[in-house]
Motif scaffolding. Structure first.
Motif, PDB file in Angstrom:
ATOM      1  N   ILE A   1     -28.398   4.085  24.784  1.00 47.16           N
ATOM      2  CA  ILE A   1     -27.106   4.901  24.989  1.00 47.16           C
ATOM      3  C   ILE A   1     -27.205   4.949  26.605  1.00 47.16           C
ATOM      4  O   ILE A   1     -27.848   5.286  27.122  1.00 47.16           O
ATOM      5  CB  ILE A   1     -27.114   6.356  24.464  1.00 47.16           C
ATOM      6  CG1 ILE A   1     -27.718   6.673  23.038  1.00 47.16           C
ATOM      7  CG2 ILE A   1     -25.658   6.997  24.553  1.00 47.16           C
ATOM      8  CD1 ILE A   1     -26.880   5.746  21.813  1.00 47.16           C
ATOM      9  N   GLU A   2     -25.748   4.221  26.791  1.00 44.28           N
ATOM     10  CA  GLU A   2     -25.250   4.560  28.357  1.00 44.28           C
ATOM     11  C   GLU A   2     -24.861   5.839  28.718  1.00 44.28           C
ATOM     12  O   GLU A   2     -23.895   6.345  28.291  1.00 44.28           O
ATOM     13  CB  GLU A   2     -24.142   3.521  28.514  1.00 44.28           C
ATOM     14  CG  GLU A   2     -24.326   2.947  30.091  1.00 44.28           C
ATOM     15  CD  GLU A   2     -23.887   4.322  31.230  1.00 44.28           C
ATOM     16  OE1 GLU A   2     -24.759   4.305  32.163  1.00 44.28           O
ATOM     17  OE2 GLU A   2     -23.055   4.907  30.788  1.00 44.28           O
ATOM     18  N   ALA A   3     -25.702   6.589  29.414  1.00 44.13           N
ATOM     19  CA  ALA A   3     -25.364   8.029  29.811  1.00 44.13           C
ATOM     20  C   ALA A   3     -25.653   8.266  31.396  1.00 44.13           C
ATOM     21  O   ALA A   3     -25.719   9.422  31.667  1.00 44.13           O
ATOM     22  CB  ALA A   3     -26.042   8.886  28.920  1.00 44.13           C
ATOM     23  N   ALA A   4     -25.851   7.006  32.196  1.00 46.10           N
ATOM     24  CA  ALA A   4     -26.011   7.283  33.703  1.00 46.10           C
ATOM     25  C   ALA A   4     -27.262   7.977  33.958  1.00 46.10           C
ATOM     26  O   ALA A   4     -27.556   8.419  35.092  1.00 46.10           O
ATOM     27  CB  ALA A   4     -25.162   8.384  34.316  1.00 46.10           C
ATOM     28  N   ASN A   5     -28.196   7.933  33.093  1.00 45.22           N
ATOM     29  CA  ASN A   5     -29.613   8.324  33.225  1.00 45.22           C
ATOM     30  C   ASN A   5     -30.393   7.458  32.489  1.00 45.22           C
ATOM     31  O   ASN A   5     -30.272   6.806  31.703  1.00 45.22           O
ATOM     32  CB  ASN A   5     -29.751   9.914  33.290  1.00 45.22           C
ATOM     33  CG  ASN A   5     -29.713  10.169  31.559  1.00 45.22           C
ATOM     34  OD1 ASN A   5     -29.267   9.548  30.932  1.00 45.22           O
ATOM     35  ND2 ASN A   5     -30.042  11.342  31.572  1.00 45.22           N
ATOM     36  N   GLY A   6     -31.983   7.879  32.483  1.00 44.02           N
ATOM     37  CA  GLY A   6     -32.937   7.271  31.784  1.00 44.02           C
ATOM     38  C   GLY A   6     -33.900   8.354  30.921  1.00 44.02           C
ATOM     39  O   GLY A   6     -34.525   9.101  31.859  1.00 44.02           O
ATOM     40  N   MET A   7     -33.964   8.411  29.547  1.00 43.53           N
ATOM     41  CA  MET A   7     -34.723   9.148  29.022  1.00 43.53           C
ATOM     42  C   MET A   7     -35.030   8.969  27.301  1.00 43.53           C
ATOM     43  O   MET A   7     -34.153   8.331  26.996  1.00 43.53           O
ATOM     44  CB  MET A   7     -34.445  10.754  29.058  1.00 43.53           C
ATOM     45  CG  MET A   7     -35.288  11.770  28.582  1.00 43.53           C
ATOM     46  SD  MET A   7     -36.985  11.625  29.267  1.00 43.53           S
ATOM     47  CE  MET A   7     -37.914  12.463  28.195  1.00 43.53           C
ATOM     48  N   GLU A   8     -36.056   9.128  26.791  1.00 42.53           N
ATOM     49  CA  GLU A   8     -36.408   8.518  25.812  1.00 42.53           C
ATOM     50  C   GLU A   8     -36.832   9.550  24.696  1.00 42.53           C
ATOM     51  O   GLU A   8     -37.229  10.622  24.812  1.00 42.53           O
ATOM     52  CB  GLU A   8     -37.755   7.384  25.881  1.00 42.53           C
ATOM     53  CG  GLU A   8     -38.908   8.559  26.142  1.00 42.53           C
ATOM     54  CD  GLU A   8     -39.222   8.994  27.593  1.00 42.53           C
ATOM     55  OE1 GLU A   8     -40.307   9.469  27.686  1.00 42.53           O
ATOM     56  OE2 GLU A   8     -38.398   8.420  28.456  1.00 42.53           O
ATOM     57  N   TYR A   9     -36.190   9.216  23.329  1.00 36.59           N
ATOM     58  CA  TYR A   9     -36.680   9.946  22.245  1.00 36.59           C
ATOM     59  C   TYR A   9     -37.003   8.857  20.947  1.00 36.59           C
ATOM     60  O   TYR A   9     -36.539   7.845  20.983  1.00 36.59           O
ATOM     61  CB  TYR A   9     -35.545  11.009  22.026  1.00 36.59           C
ATOM     62  CG  TYR A   9     -35.145  11.792  23.251  1.00 36.59           C
ATOM     63  CD1 TYR A   9     -36.066  12.979  23.102  1.00 36.59           C
ATOM     64  CD2 TYR A   9     -34.351  11.568  23.974  1.00 36.59           C
ATOM     65  CE1 TYR A   9     -35.785  13.733  24.575  1.00 36.59           C
ATOM     66  CE2 TYR A   9     -34.286  12.148  25.342  1.00 36.59           C
ATOM     67  CZ  TYR A   9     -34.823  13.388  25.283  1.00 36.59           C
ATOM     68  OH  TYR A   9     -34.843  14.275  26.528  1.00 36.59           O
ATOM     69  N   PRO A  10     -37.326   9.515  19.736  1.00 34.13           N
ATOM     70  CA  PRO A  10     -37.550   8.456  18.851  1.00 34.13           C
ATOM     71  C   PRO A  10     -36.261   7.956  18.266  1.00 34.13           C
ATOM     72  O   PRO A  10     -35.320   8.582  18.041  1.00 34.13           O
ATOM     73  CB  PRO A  10     -38.190   9.327  17.540  1.00 34.13           C
ATOM     74  CG  PRO A  10     -38.711  10.541  18.303  1.00 34.13           C
ATOM     75  CD  PRO A  10     -37.909  10.804  19.651  1.00 34.13           C
ATOM     76  N   MET A  11     -36.338   6.604  18.417  1.00 35.27           N
ATOM     77  CA  MET A  11     -35.270   5.734  17.780  1.00 35.27           C
ATOM     78  C   MET A  11     -33.849   5.752  18.645  1.00 35.27           C
ATOM     79  O   MET A  11     -33.007   5.126  18.642  1.00 35.27           O
ATOM     80  CB  MET A  11     -35.002   6.005  16.347  1.00 35.27           C
ATOM     81  CG  MET A  11     -36.099   5.669  15.319  1.00 35.27           C
ATOM     82  SD  MET A  11     -35.404   6.021  13.708  1.00 35.27           S
ATOM     83  CE  MET A  11     -36.494   7.296  13.212  1.00 35.27           C
ATOM     84  N   ILE A  12     -33.875   6.617  19.616  1.00 26.05           N
ATOM     85  CA  ILE A  12     -32.592   6.517  20.572  1.00 26.05           C
ATOM     86  C   ILE A  12     -33.231   6.865  21.944  1.00 26.05           C
ATOM     87  O   ILE A  12     -34.133   7.829  22.120  1.00 26.05           O
ATOM     88  CB  ILE A  12     -31.707   7.807  20.092  1.00 26.05           C
ATOM     89  CG1 ILE A  12     -30.278   7.785  20.807  1.00 26.05           C
ATOM     90  CG2 ILE A  12     -32.582   9.110  20.277  1.00 26.05           C
ATOM     91  CD1 ILE A  12     -29.401   8.712  20.232  1.00 26.05           C
ATOM     92  N   CYS A  13     -32.376   6.345  23.021  1.00 20.33           N
ATOM     93  CA  CYS A  13     -32.725   6.747  24.164  1.00 20.33           C
ATOM     94  C   CYS A  13     -31.413   6.672  25.206  1.00 20.33           C
ATOM     95  O   CYS A  13     -30.411   5.968  24.898  1.00 20.33           O
ATOM     96  CB  CYS A  13     -33.805   5.680  24.870  1.00 20.33           C
ATOM     97  SG  CYS A  13     -33.338   3.981  24.948  1.00 20.33           S
ATOM     98  N   PHE A  14     -31.765   7.051  26.420  1.00 26.08           N
ATOM     99  CA  PHE A  14     -30.441   7.126  27.360  1.00 26.08           C
ATOM    100  C   PHE A  14     -30.621   6.603  28.465  1.00 26.08           C
ATOM    101  O   PHE A  14     -31.857   6.608  29.303  1.00 26.08           O
ATOM    102  CB  PHE A  14     -30.013   8.694  27.508  1.00 26.08           C
ATOM    103  CG  PHE A  14     -29.797   9.535  26.291  1.00 26.08           C
ATOM    104  CD1 PHE A  14     -28.630   9.381  25.633  1.00 26.08           C
ATOM    105  CD2 PHE A  14     -30.673  10.166  25.717  1.00 26.08           C
ATOM    106  CE1 PHE A  14     -28.310  10.110  24.268  1.00 26.08           C
ATOM    107  CE2 PHE A  14     -30.725  10.859  24.773  1.00 26.08           C
ATOM    108  CZ  PHE A  14     -29.489  10.821  23.945  1.00 26.08           C
ATOM    109  N   ASN A  15     -29.915   5.463  29.155  1.00 30.87           N
ATOM    110  CA  ASN A  15     -29.989   4.747  30.185  1.00 30.87           C
ATOM    111  C   ASN A  15     -28.832   4.536  30.878  1.00 30.87           C
ATOM    112  O   ASN A  15     -27.796   5.285  30.671  1.00 30.87           O
ATOM    113  CB  ASN A  15     -30.241   3.172  29.637  1.00 30.87           C
ATOM    114  CG  ASN A  15     -31.437   3.217  28.383  1.00 30.87           C
ATOM    115  OD1 ASN A  15     -32.470   3.822  28.820  1.00 30.87           O
ATOM    116  ND2 ASN A  15     -30.864   2.816  27.207  1.00 30.87           N
TER     117      ASN A  15
END
Length: 787
Positions: A389-403
């Motif tokens: 998921i493009e969200a202007a940051n980076g963080m991880e969770y099971p099966m989904i992450c923000f980048n």
């Protein structure tokens, strides 16, 4: 050419030097002693081999959650039913939960203060946070009801970011406890306040993008090695969580698109018929298919629906659940088959139009590449979904992450932004393995998830593109950190909250250490087997550092305690110096009749510096680089870089091995050029490492030799090594491929040091007018351009 000579007499001065080395008189420390009591004693839960023991256990928690996203108030209301299973041998009088959203509260946060100094300037917003007495800023978890499954109130206490529930009766082994919590909280503006979850507002169109993380009261880990893990959440040390099954319903504005951990269960109700058709198409496509198109996302931005929709997701055997919601999302996806277990996975990406030209080209392909590559080096990816998921940051969770990864307003982007985006996608998707599956305690040991993941990220970036500009992994990239003053360093084995140099300590140094183990100390075959053994043993379990160290030793037959002690528990750098080279020639009259002279020839290394991993990957015919397969998807930068380099690869050669036998005393002609070289080394840095030497002979030939780190075991400060050659040496270089993170290469040479190639000579090479570098035939186009 390295000789082993049966009987050959050299001058006495040289022999005297050898006698000194054979009888060291000082400085035998503990660098090669076993870790011993530094590691916890093995028991029925965790064995001395590093595997889970016959009595290993872990608890479990299942969640049934409903959530209501109020976009007008930027508020979330939630209600959850938790069923907690006590599989431990202990009776539990109370249980602990995490309230991580209290991180944003001015009154309920962890209260871990840092020292402050008078600034030269300060913003008004920042000034408000310094007011005394501290005022409630309105953020954090508001608990509405805490009840058992029959509706009776439960006694509880909140201590900052932790919540204790006192059980009505003792929870014994094999029993379960079901309870319910209703809560709400105000979304923080994560672009201003920081943190992983919250909202981002896009001023141009007035819409929000929500990343909803650490959003529900979550069970703490109760384990055999710690009991309850209740370290407060400060925003630094991440999460310690138990596995379980999730059922989650999200009530959101009707024009929002939602993605979350697990599998969407009611797409038929929430997608249009066209979107549903594309979703089904994507499930059978080997190329990303737009499920929600750019045009649909742009249209949704223009008006905010007052209607509501409920999205439903389910996930099995995961340690956490995160989700995202926005009307701005474009959504694409494709099918990926994991070769090792034939698991079919939906690789997907969601992103606003601001990221379209980057994410549409690369994101979902990077997701697919990551889970396939990590599956090769660890365990086969077991889940049905992997999302970026493009969200202007980076963080991880099971099966989904923000980048992150947005273009300029005109849709263009730089090479740096593109590579940074691909790198963070690989990193965050890779976290599915460390720690989402191999479930270490991030609150205590950041390196066990960040460091191990960064190492496999490096391997994955290499297989994406052999020229990928990886920032972490190669040994030479950690040198600047390792050469800092010791009062600015700390061991890798430092609690997450206390680390000062967080990036180098938790990410770079452990990743680099593993790469050195793989390339220089253990070798790829031994390392890869041991690393996969660790992943297999501890998948869906709770490993600790000792489990990793012991497994790597156990599965490889390598006693690596010296490495764990020095690299993980210590702060000494690598700095090995060539102090002196003593040259001796043989007494030809003393050659004894009928004795063998045997030598071996090593393959010469390339002349120009390239990281050792890149060289081996390029030479490995079993590796097919992602970028070689997907050439048609590449952009201008990729083609420009490779179009500049139309030269033949460097040609390697092997020197002829003339196995000389029955050397007689009158065969002096065969030994007239033989010379012995005693090389004296000092371990100036303190951290022992293998000694890797490149010899350059007067005839231009080269060869390398490596002595294991155990050469230092009897004297950790000084050591000597003797070589015999039948031709003259021109120079000796220590660690020529910069494999050991040596912080001072100025003392790594003996003899004639080759002059650096000037920019003018590089230009001539490009034009075919220079003999320098002809042995490799390679030109760096950036150097040729003077950059």
């Amino acid at each position: 050419m390295k000789f082993k000579i049966a009987t050959l007499l050299f001058c006495s001065a040289f022999a005297f030097g050898q006698n000194i080395q054979n009888n060291p008189t000082s400085n035998h420390g503990n660098k090669f002693e076993q870790l011993g009591t530094i590691l916890p004693t093995a028991n029925i839960y965790r064995t001395g081999s590093g595997a889970p023991g016959q009595g290993y256990w872990q608890n479990r928690a299942d969640y049934d959650i409903t959530a209501f996203l109020d976009e007008d108030k930027r508020n979330l209301r939630g209600s959850e039913t938790i069923t907690y299973y006590n599989n431990s041998p202990d009776d539990l009088e109370y249980i602990w939960l995490q309230l991580d959203e209290n991180e944003h509260s001015s009154l309920k946060d962890a209260g871990y203060d840092d020292g402050t100094k008078l600034p030269k300037m300060i913003t008004t917003d920042r000034l408000k946070t310094t007011e005394l007495p501290v005022k409630d800023n309105g953020y954090g978890v508001n608990l509405e009801k805490v009840r058992d499954d029959s509706g009776l109130p439960l006694q509880f206490v909140v201590n900052k970011t932790m919540m204790r529930i006192d059980l009505p009766k003792v929870l014994k082994k094999g029993e379960k406890f079901t309870f319910k919590i209703d809560w709400n909280y105000k979304f923080p503006n994560r672009m201003v306040m920081g943190g992983r979850g919250g909202y981002e507002n896009f001023r141009e169109d007035g819409n929000d993008l929500y990343t909803i993380t650490q959003w529900y009261p979550r069970m703490c880990v109760y384990s055999d090695f710690k009991g309850w893990q209740t370290n407060q959440f400060t925003g630094r040390g991440e999460f310690a969580l138990v596995f379980g099954n999730f059922k989650v319903s999200m009530n959101v504005p009707a024009d929002h698109i939602v993605a979350g951990t697990g599998v969407g269960k009611n797409y038929e109700q929430v997608l249009t018929s066209a979107q549903l058709s594309r979703w089904k198409q994507a499930q059978n496509s080997n190329e990303p298919v737009e499920i929600v198109t750019l045009e649909e996302a742009k249209k949704a931005e223009k008006s905010k629906s007052k209607d509501r929709k409920i999205w439903k997701f389910e996930a099995e055997n995961v340690r956490d659940f995160a989700w995202t919601s926005s009307r701005k999302f474009i959504w694409d996806g494709m099918k990926v088959t994991i070769p090792e277990n034939k698991n079919e996975v939906m690789a997907m990406s969601l992103y606003p139009k601001e990221a379209y030209n980057l994410y549409r080209k690369f994101s979902t392909r990077a997701v697919a590449h990551t889970i396939k590559t990590y599956s090769e080096f660890t365990i086969p990816y077991p889940y049905p979904v992997a999302q970026s998921i493009e969200a202007a940051n980076g963080m991880e969770y099971p099966m989904i992450c923000f980048n992150y990864g947005r273009t300029e307003k005109d849709g263009t982007y730089s090479e740096g932004i593109k590579n940074g985006m691909i790198g963070v996608i690989v990193h965050e998707v890779g976290h599915n393995f460390f720690p989402m599956i191999i479930n270490s305690d991030e609150r205590q040991w950041s390196w066990m998830d960040e460091g191990l993941n960064t190492f496999v990220e490096y391997l994955t970036e290499e297989k994406w593109d052999n020229k990928f500009p990886s920032r972490r992994g190669p040994a030479h990239t950690i040198v600047d950190y390792m050469k800092l003053p010791k009062d600015q360093l700390e061991p890798i084995m430092t609690n997450s909250e206390n680390i000062i140099q967080f990036g180098p300590n938790a990410y770079s140094k452990p990743a680099t250490g593993l790469n050195i183990l793989r390339e220089t100390i253990m070798g790829r075959e031994l390392f890869d087997k041991a690393f996969k053994t660790y992943a297999k043993r501890w998948a869906f379990k709770h490993p600790e550092p000792a489990d990793f160290f012991r497994t790597m030793n156990d599965a490889s037959a390598e006693n690596l305690d010296w490495f764990w002690r020095g690299w993980f528990y210590g702060i000494d750098p690598v700095d090995i110096s060539i102090d002196k080279v003593t040259v001796a020639t043989p007494d030809l009259d003393a050659v004894v009749k009928n004795k063998e002279v045997i030598y071996t020839v090593d393959k010469p290394q390339q002349n120009e510096f390239t990281d050792i991993s890149k060289i081996r990957n390029k030479e490995d015919k079993n590796i097919v680089f992602y970028t070689d397969v997907e050439k048609e998807t590449q952009d201008f930068y990729w083609k420009y870089n490779r179009g500049m380099e139309k030269v033949d690869q460097a040609k390697s050669y092997t020197l002829k091995n003339d196995n000389l036998e029955n050397i007689a005393a009158n065969d002096k002609v065969n030994l007239q050029n033989m010379t012995a070289y005693q090389i004296d080394f000092t371990n100036k840095g303190g951290l022992v490492m293998p000694i890797i030497l490149e010899f350059t002979f007067e005839d231009g030939s080269k060869l390398t030799d490596k002595s294991s780190a155990q050469i230092w075991r009897k004297n950790e400060n000084n050591v000597s090594k003797t070589y015999y050659f039948d031709k003259k040496l021109k120079s000796i270089q220590l660690d020529p491929m910069r494999e050991t993170a040596d912080i001072d290469t100025s003392n790594n040479f003996w003899g004639e040091i080759p002059a650096p190639t000037s920019k003018f000579e590089v230009f001539k090479m490009k034009q075919g007018g220079s003999a320098r570098g002809a042995s490799t035939g390679k030109v760096n186009p950036m150097q040729a351009a003077g950059k």
